[in-house]
Design an enzyme around this catalytic site. Structure first.
Site, PDB file in Angstrom:
ATOM      1  N   CYS A  85       0.968  -0.459  -0.243  1.00 56.31           N
ATOM      2  CA  CYS A  85      -0.176  -0.182  -0.028  1.00 56.31           C
ATOM      3  C   CYS A  85       0.448   1.453  -0.112  1.00 56.31           C
ATOM      4  CB  CYS A  85      -0.903  -0.449   0.933  1.00 56.31           C
ATOM      5  SG  CYS A  85      -1.926   1.346   1.165  1.00 56.31           S
ATOM      6  N   HIS A  87       0.147   4.576   0.220  1.00 55.57           N
ATOM      7  CA  HIS A  87      -0.584   5.590   0.706  1.00 55.57           C
ATOM      8  C   HIS A  87      -0.303   5.176   2.203  1.00 55.57           C
ATOM      9  CE1 HIS A  87      -4.469   4.366   1.912  1.00 55.57           C
ATOM     10  NE2 HIS A  87      -4.207   4.848   3.168  1.00 55.57           N
ATOM     11  N   HIS A 205      -8.981  -3.648  -7.774  1.00 58.52           N
ATOM     12  CA  HIS A 205      -8.462  -1.653  -7.901  1.00 58.52           C
ATOM     13  C   HIS A 205      -9.449  -1.401  -9.200  1.00 58.52           C
ATOM     14  CE1 HIS A 205      -6.221  -3.061  -4.307  1.00 58.52           C
ATOM     15  NE2 HIS A 205      -6.671  -1.717  -4.009  1.00 58.52           N
ATOM     16  N   ASP A 231     -10.251   5.893  -2.991  1.00 58.67           N
ATOM     17  CA  ASP A 231      -8.781   6.436  -2.880  1.00 58.67           C
ATOM     18  C   ASP A 231      -8.781   7.637  -2.414  1.00 58.67           C
ATOM     19  OD1 ASP A 231      -5.875   6.659  -2.013  1.00 58.67           O
ATOM     20  OD2 ASP A 231      -5.790   4.966  -2.839  1.00 58.67           O
ATOM     21  N   CYS A 235      -3.728   7.154  -5.080  1.00 61.51           N
ATOM     22  CA  CYS A 235      -3.047   5.562  -4.744  1.00 61.51           C
ATOM     23  C   CYS A 235      -2.093   5.134  -5.689  1.00 61.51           C
ATOM     24  CB  CYS A 235      -3.993   4.472  -5.341  1.00 61.51           C
ATOM     25  SG  CYS A 235      -4.239   2.652  -5.062  1.00 61.51           S
ATOM     26  N   GLY A 236      -0.760   4.820  -4.193  1.00 61.42           N
ATOM     27  CA  GLY A 236       0.197   4.445  -5.092  1.00 61.42           C
ATOM     28  C   GLY A 236       0.992   3.073  -5.554  1.00 61.42           C
ATOM     29  N   THR A 237       0.127   2.349  -5.129  1.00 60.96           N
ATOM     30  CA  THR A 237      -0.114   0.829  -6.478  1.00 60.96           C
ATOM     31  C   THR A 237      -0.244   1.118  -7.601  1.00 60.96           C
ATOM     32  OG1 THR A 237      -1.592  -0.240  -5.141  1.00 60.96           O
ATOM     33  CG2 THR A 237       0.305  -0.185  -3.489  1.00 60.96           C
TER      34      THR A 237
END
Ligand code: PYC
Length: 308
Positions: A85, A87, A205, A231, A235-237
């Site tokens: 994750c 964030h 997602h 989110d 969304c980092g990923t």
């Protein structure tokens, strides 16, 4: 147990220290499986309403057996574990800085899907170098009532994503209901057609992209998360998955900064380098702030103590 809340570019993380759960003695990936199976009520009681909500991600801090890692972390949401994750890693880093557990500089965390490096630039500003991301399939067609056929890419960025380049719904908060419904309909169609990530992995997602609204940024996105919420951060990923697609299309060069806006207008600064396995190693930079220290009370008479 000590619980600290933070938000990263608007998206909440609940970080849990010293939970003293029995996760066995295997590698972190096995411990994560034990956690997911054995501690559903714990996850619900920590993250679900009435104590939390569907947007929360939990960061369970555990010891790491890796000598170069400052800690291990298992991320989870209201329904399951997450692989990584972005964030949450930024939130965890800002939280550990707040507690005086890490100083500005470089650190490494162990996650169930690999090690991630962070650069704590200030107590609130963090750059995360994610696990290797890659595009798994391109131009996959889905059918959605009222929008017809839509094409998207499937990519891994530490979680599985379906990315639609040109959203038929504008990426604006006032269209949140329509964006959410569209994301859910895409996810259902993928499920009905048996379209998955590698080894049958659920694509949980969904990302919808549109033009940027802020000066100097490259794109704006809506990200549906597994709980059906969205989110608040970019969304980092998901950004890592996006960069993997841009790299695979040769439409963005390595090393050049890409600014990604979220549906609320918060931003991450991104860049990538080529990875060893043919994918990309993405660095995601954003800010997080500690918002609360939480002391949960589990009243045995409370029928909703493990969440709704
Ligand atoms: O930032 O990677 C992320 C993330 C995944 C789900 C919610 N946030």
């Amino acid at each position: 147990m000590r619980i600290i809340d933070s938000h990263t570019e608007g998206e909440p993380t609940r970080t849990i220290f010293n939970a003293a759960l029995d996760l066995g003695s295997g590698p972190l990936s096995e411990k994560a499986k034990v956690f997911e199976k054995k501690y559903r009520d714990f996850c619900g009681s920590i993250l679900k309403e009435p104590r939390g909500n569907d947007a929360y991600v939990g960061a369970l801090v555990v010891e790491s057996d890796e000598s170069d890692c400052v800690a291990g972390v298992i991320f989870f949401n209201t329904i399951q574990n997450l692989g990584m994750c972005g964030h949450g890693t930024i939130g965890l880093s800002a939280t550990m800085a707040y507690l005086g557990q890490i100083e500005p500089g470089s650190h490494t965390f162990e996650t169930p899907v690999g090690k991630v490096a962070i650069e704590l630039k200030t107590p609130n500003r963090v750059a995360v170098t994610n696990v290797e991301s890659y595009r798994f399939a391109s131009d996959v067609l889905v059918n959605v009532d009222s929008y017809g056929e839509l094409a998207g890419d499937i990519a891994w960025g530490g979680n599985w994503f379906f990315l639609v380049k040109d959203s038929p719904v504008p990426i604006k908060l006032k269209y949140l209901r329509q964006l959410t419904d569209l994301g859910l309909a895409i996810r259902n169609d993928l499920e009905n057609k048996g379209i998955t990530g590698s080894q049958g992995a659920w694509i949980d997602h969904i990302e919808l992209y549109g033009p940027p609204e802020l000066d100097g940024s490259n794109s704006r996105s809506f990200v549906l998360v597994p709980s059906g919420s969205y989110d608040r951060s970019p969304c980092g990923t998901g950004c890592s998955a996006k960069m993997a697609c841009l790299a695979a299309d040769r439409s963005w060069p390595a090393g050049k900064t890409w600014i990604q806006e979220s549906v609320i207008g918060s931003t991450y600064s991104l860049s990538y380098e080529h990875g060893e396995a043919g994918g990309v190693i993405v660095t995601v930079e954003g800010s997080a702030y500690v918002t609360a220290e939480v002391v949960p009370i589990f009243d045995s008479r409370d029928p909703y103590r493990t969440g709704i």
